[in-house]
Design an enzyme around this catalytic site. Sequence first.
Site, mmCIF file in Angstrom:
data_model
loop_
_atom_site.group_PDB
_atom_site.id
_atom_site.type_symbol
_atom_site.label_atom_id
_atom_site.label_comp_id
_atom_site.label_asym_id
_atom_site.label_seq_id
_atom_site.Cartn_x
_atom_site.Cartn_y
_atom_site.Cartn_z
ATOM 1 N N HIS A 56 4.787 3.059 1.790
ATOM 2 C CA HIS A 56 4.848 3.949 2.959
ATOM 3 C C HIS A 56 3.608 3.728 3.836
ATOM 4 C CE1 HIS A 56 5.493 7.905 5.022
ATOM 5 N NE2 HIS A 56 4.178 7.856 5.106
ATOM 6 N N GLU A 57 2.444 3.663 3.205
ATOM 7 C CA GLU A 57 1.201 3.479 3.963
ATOM 8 C C GLU A 57 1.160 2.110 4.639
ATOM 9 O OE1 GLU A 57 -0.403 5.910 4.648
ATOM 10 O OE2 GLU A 57 0.333 7.248 3.084
#
Lengths: 186, 405
Positions: free
Chosen positions: B145-146
């Site tokens: 996600h990051e």
Amino acid sequence: MSAFAIFIILIILAGLYLVSNYNSLVRLRNQVKNAWSQIDVQLKRRHDLIPNLIETVKGYMSHERETLENITNARSQAMKASTVAEKAKAESALSGALGRFNVVVENYPDLKANQNFLALQEELTSTENKISFARQNYNDQVLRYNNKIEMFPSNIIAGMFNFTKEDFFEIETKEEREVPKVDFGK
Amino acid sequence: MWEIIRANKRKSFLLFAGLGIVLLLLGYLIGGYLFGNEGAPLGIIAAVGLWLILSAVSYFSGSKIILGISKARKITKRDHPRLFNVVEEMTIASGLPKMPDIYIINEPAPNAFATGIKPENSAVAVTTGLLAILNRDELQGVIAHELGHIKNRDVLLMTFAGVMLGSIIMISDVFIRGMFYSGHSTDRYRNRSSKNGGGSAQVLFMILALLFAILSPILAQLLYFAISRKREYLADASAARFTRYPEGLASALEKLAQNTYPLKNANKVTAAFYIVNPLTKKGRSLSDLTSTHPPISERIRILRNMMHGAGFLDYQKAYMKIKRSEKKLIPDSVMNPDEKITIRKPQEITAPLSEKKVQRKVGDLMMTFNNFRFIPCSCGLTLKIPPEYRKDKVRCPKCGRIHSL
């Protein structure tokens, strides 16, 4: 005169088209090579890890000679393989052997508490992951490159300058694609 | 992959432009009020100037600032091999040109954020609380996600939008304070310009400027949060695609939602950078216009509705089903309809840890990162020696054995 000018312009345009097509074929081929080198790094890493692993678990798993020998054999097969197709086959055999090993490990709680072994297992898991992510990338690049070689009109240029299709790096059988199920319920 | 960035750039750009208009209007009205009609452009120049200066500062040292505020510490592979490996894996999967630097924040609240204007000098930071509660697949989901944020260039957009929001709040704050606390100076300006004969226009400017100064921070925050929420969904979609295992992120979000610690050292502007809103104590269920993040429960439901694959198409389908809307997250023009990304199997199944075990694990991790030494005693106790300890021998408090260091 004007017809001659048009003729010249057409020649130049055709030349430019040829050059740009040739260049994009070269670029795609380089991308395939680059993607392959990424897989290769990880495959080598896995080969390097296996002797350490065997050394660490040998003492614990004297009853599992066969499993360990399978891994060693699969590793030496994989190291001998040269073409992409051969490597794909040998490496998926090695993945299978390691998968079976991971199932067996569950019967050795002492081993699972060994810090050395846990560190090695983390490295192996990660390397397997990196191989599979890098493989996806490699196959994407090969698909684009092969499409370009097959499609008109770049297929003519590919034929003239001897661009050949590359192999996909595929896992052999469905059975080997399955990750072994491990039950922690017990 | 590149097209998705461009397409969501266009939408985010509109919201970004909206923020810009609020800033310009604010500058115009305040400038017009203070210096008369001719002064209005001056106000615009001043407002934009402020934004440019702050942007330049955050462009060149934004990463350092946010990492500094959150007290993050850079780690190497030796500190936490698993975290390091997972970031490496996701770098390969996302095709980023360089692996981001990894930072640890010593905090029990589980959270993570990404920073870095350019993918080449990006960084991810995770808290020790996050490392303690997530298994490998979940950690992979969070890191993916990051890295999705970095790949989609969200950090760049959110930094400039955040700075703009900051500028707007700053200008209107100073202006309103000025109006209320120093009536003299405003009187002086007004008198001077009434002599010039612009009285009624001046009053109009004053009313509009005051009204807008009160409204603009609220308006700007709503726009900022709207940008932020959209980017969260897109980062979730990227994470599912990179890991090919949406359940990893879903179950990580579930664990994060149960967290009860608020995160220290986070504020309304930096909140947009984190994976879950660091300011709320519990994951809220209602959609909220004043939140930087979509409700966690909704993000989880979307991820768990990706039945047939882990590609963008599958995420979009689930997104539209859960949101019950026809509005698309990613426009069709940029998606490959033939793309087929199958979901992989989980890597490990771990039994959930009890609260007590989690607390102990958080404590141990914090001590490891603070260079504590761990000495196992044969009585079963593990001695944890702080780095300040100077003597070369230590006695086990349980059985009395002497260990040399």
